[in-house]
Design an enzyme around this catalytic site. Structure first.
Site, PDB file in Angstrom:
ATOM      1  CE  LYS A 124      -2.392  -8.924  -1.218  1.00 44.23           C
ATOM      2  NZ  LYS A 124      -1.185  -8.199  -1.658  1.00 44.23           N
ATOM      3  CG  ASP A 142      -3.019  -3.305  -2.662  1.00 41.27           C
ATOM      4  OD1 ASP A 142      -3.511  -2.297  -2.098  1.00 41.27           O
ATOM      5  OD2 ASP A 142      -2.863  -3.380  -3.897  1.00 41.27           O
TER       6      ASP A 142
END
Length: 214
Positions: A124, A142
């Site tokens: 991420k 997220d």
């Protein structure tokens, strides 16, 4: 998990996001690729606002890997002690700075594999840096994007990797670069976890979520 929306509906959703905010921006404050990388790494299990509050003073004195090494771990810890997991994050930031200086001449690499090999950097974080700094169409999933993707039917998936793939597979190419910012901002301010603001939602009529708030 909502059903997967058809392609033409997803195209209309992102056309509306684009019309409302053509150039969405991430909310983490940074000065260059390195400070962006550090800010994103620090933001794990923390809010962007909390990270920004801690890094404003930090980045005035340590905006390169070498300056971070010169600052030292104890001083770094004092700067970021208001952020969750700050001791472990401080160790990772220092290890990261050492690798960047020794192996990359103080520069942040633009490869996902190289970024993910750095301490404290997961997929991420790497995707955020690739997207925000190098404008790659990388999708950093997220909690907000995971919720919005599944709730709306834009990108349903059982885990973050599945949602990332669903965005890549279903969002039209011209919207890929900004897709994750539109989805994050939508989740942060409209499609809230406990009580989504459906009456204020610009895609309410297109969304597959069945329990819309009145």
């Amino acid at each position: 998990m909502a059903r997967q929306l058809p392609y033409h509906t997803i195209r209309e959703i992102f056309a509306r996001f684009h019309a409302a905010e053509p150039e969405p921006k991430g909310e983490l404050e940074h000065l260059n690729a390195y400070t962006l990388l550090v800010a994103v790494a620090l933001s794990a299990q923390a809010t962007d606002a909390g990270v920004n509050k801690a890094t404003r003073a930090l980045f005035k004195v340590a905006d390169t890997p070498q300056k971070m090494l010169d600052l030292g771990e104890e001083a770094l810890t004092q700067h970021i002690k208001t952020i969750g997991l700050y001791r472990n994050k401080a160790k990772n930031v220092m290890k990261m700075a050492r690798i960047l200086v020794d192996d990359y001449g103080g520069e942040v690499p633009s490869s996902r594999a190289a970024l993910q090999a750095l301490p404290g950097v997961g997929r991420k974080t790497a995707n955020v840096v690739l997207n925000m700094w190098w404008s790659h169409p990388a999708q950093a999933v997220d909690t907000h994007i995971f919720r919005v993707g599944n709730r709306t039917g834009i990108a349903p998936g059982k885990d973050v990797d599945a949602v990332e793939r669903a965005i890549e597979d279903n969002v039209p190419a011209e919207y890929q670069r900004h897709a994750h910012h539109w989805l994050i901002l939508h989740g942060r301010y409209i499609c809230l976890a406990r009580k989504p603001r459906c009456p204020d939602c610009l895609i309410r009529d297109l969304c597959a979520y069945e329990d819309k708030t009145p």
